[in-house]
Design an enzyme around this catalytic site. Structure first.
Site, PDB file in Angstrom:
ATOM      1  N   HIS A 185       0.809  -1.219   0.000  1.00  0.00           N
ATOM      2  CA  HIS A 185       0.000   0.000   0.000  1.00  0.00           C
ATOM      3  C   HIS A 185       0.844   1.273   0.000  1.00  0.00           C
ATOM      4  CE1 HIS A 185      -3.390  -2.602   1.901  1.00  0.00           C
ATOM      5  NE2 HIS A 185      -3.354  -2.703   0.580  1.00  0.00           N
ATOM      6  N   CYS A 205       5.573  21.694 -10.250  1.00  0.00           N
ATOM      7  CA  CYS A 205       4.561  22.113 -11.222  1.00  0.00           C
ATOM      8  C   CYS A 205       3.349  22.793 -10.603  1.00  0.00           C
ATOM      9  CB  CYS A 205       4.100  20.912 -12.055  1.00  0.00           C
ATOM     10  SG  CYS A 205       3.032  19.757 -11.146  1.00  0.00           S
ATOM     11  N   SER A 222      -3.135  -9.381  10.295  1.00  0.00           N
ATOM     12  CA  SER A 222      -4.060  -8.816   9.307  1.00  0.00           C
ATOM     13  C   SER A 222      -5.398  -9.523   9.400  1.00  0.00           C
ATOM     14  CB  SER A 222      -3.505  -8.959   7.891  1.00  0.00           C
ATOM     15  OG  SER A 222      -4.450  -8.509   6.931  1.00  0.00           O
ATOM     16  N   SER A 223      -6.485  -8.751   9.374  1.00  0.00           N
ATOM     17  CA  SER A 223      -7.825  -9.334   9.360  1.00  0.00           C
ATOM     18  C   SER A 223      -8.188  -9.843   7.975  1.00  0.00           C
ATOM     19  CB  SER A 223      -8.856  -8.289   9.798  1.00  0.00           C
ATOM     20  OG  SER A 223      -8.935  -7.255   8.829  1.00  0.00           O
TER      21      SER A 223
END
Length: 299
Positions: free
Chosen positions: A135, A197, A235-236
Site C-alpha cells: 500500500h 509544477c 491482518s484481518s
C-alpha cells in the site's frame, strides 16, 4: 451515489477456532521458503493502532478515500492537517519484537520475502530487506499532476512554515498516520502545492477506494508462486488487496498460517490461526529455532 469501500467484515459463526500453539509456525519456518504478509496488527506494539481489532480506529474514524481526496479541496485540507499532525507521532514509532523477529528470520534465510500492507516502514527499520510495500509508504509524497516524488520530511518542513503555531491536540492516531481532529481544529490549515509544477500532492500510499498498482500486485503474486508457505501476521484480511494472496497460496496447495488475535477473512484457507499476541508468538518461535532477535532496531 458513490460507493464506499468495504471497511468491515463480520466473522461467520462456523469459522475454525484459533489455537494457542505456535508450533506449526515454527515448523513452517524451520523448512524455509516462508513468505510473510503483514498487516496493521504487527505494528500495534509500536504504538500504532490497527483498524479492526479491539479499540481499532475504524470504531471512531473513517479513512480518507481516493475519490474524496481528489474531488474536494476541503477534503485535502482536512487530510493534510490531520496527517501533518499525525506524522509527528507516526514518524517516532520504532520497530517492536515482531518486526525484529521477522528481520531475524530473513537474516537466517528462512523467508522467501516480506509483503506488508502497512505504510509505516517499520519492517525496514528493523532490518528487513526487499520489503514489498503493498500500500505504499507515508515517507514519500507524489504529485498527482507531474508524478514527481519527494521526501515526507521535506513536505513536513514546508507545512510547518505555511502553518506557524499549528499544534492542536489529537484524539488519536490511526494506522494511516492520520490524526483525529475536528473541523474546528483543522480550521484554515494551508496546503502547499508541488514545487515542480504546482500540482496536488498526495502521500505515496494506496487510499481506500484506490487500486494497488498492477505491476506491484503481479510481483506479489510471483512471490507467492515462489514460496513454500504463506505466513500472515496481524491482518484481518478484510480487504481483497491481501486476501487474494491467501487465496492464491491455498489454491496452489501451499500452507497458509495466520497469527492474529481475532478471526480473519482468510481463516477458511489456513491450516492454523494462532490467536496470541504477535510479539509473543514470533519471539517464542525464534527461541525454538535458535534464531537470535536483536534488541535494537537497525539505524
Amino acid at each position: 451515489m458513490r460507493m464506499r469501500p468495504t471497511l468491515s467484515w463480520t466473522p461467520p459463526e462456523d469459522l475454525p477456532p484459533g489455537t494457542a500453539d505456535p508450533e506449526p509456525v515454527a515448523d513452517a519456518l524451520s523448512t524455509g521458503g516462508v513468505l510473510v504478509l503483514s498487516g496493521a496488527g504487527i505494528s500495534t506494539e509500536s504504538g500504532i493502532p490497527d483498524y479492526r481489532g479491539e479499540g481499532g480506529s475504524l470504531s471512531r474514524h473513517t479513512p480518507m478515500t481516493y475519490q474524496d481526496f481528489t474531488g474536494s479541496a476541503q477534503a485535502r485540507r482536512r487530510y493534510w492537517a490531520r496527517s501533518h499532525l499525525g506524522w509527528r507521532t507516526f514518524g517516532r514509532a520504532r520497530p517492536n519484537a515482531g518486526h525484529r523477529a521477522v528481520a531475524a528470520f530473513g537474516r537466517h534465510d528462512l523467508l522467501s520475502g516480506v509483503i506488508t500492507q502497512n505504510v509505516d516502514g517499520l519492517h525496514q527499520a528493523a532490518g528487513s530487506e526487499d520489503v514489498v510495500e503493498l500500500h505504499g509508504s507515508l515517507a514519500r509524497v507524489v504529485c498527482l499532476a507531474c508524478g514527481a516524488f519527494s521526501p515526507r520530511g521535506e513536505l513536513a518542513r514546508r507545512l510547518e512554515e505555511a502553518n506557524p503555531g499549528f499544534d492542536p491536540v489529537a484524539a488519536g492516531i490511526n494506522p494511516d498516520g492520520d490524526a483525529d481532529l475536528t473541523d474546528a481544529q483543522v480550521g484554515d490549515f494551508r496546503v502547499v502545492p508541488c514545487t515542480s509544477c504546482g500540482g496536488i500532492l498526495k502521500p505515496d500510499v494506496v487510499f481506500f477506494g484506490e487500486a494497488v498498482p498492477p505491476r506491484r500486485v503481479e510481483h506479489c503474486r510471483e512471490l507467492v508462486r515462489e514460496s513454500a508457505s504463506l505466513l500472515v501476521l496481524g491482518s484481518s484480511l478484510t480487504v481483497m488487496s491481501g486476501l487474494r494472496f491467501v487465496r492464491q497460496a491455498a489454491e496452489a496447495g501451499k500452507p497458509v498460517l495466520i497469527v492474529n488475535l481475532e478471526p480473519t477473512r482468510g481463516d477458511r484457507h489456513a491450516v492454523t490461526r494462532v490467536a496470541l499476541p504477535l510479539g509473543v508468538v514470533l519471539t517464542t518461535v525464534a527461541e525454538r529455532l535458535g534464531v537470535a532477535v536483536d534488541g535494537q532496531a537497525a539505524v
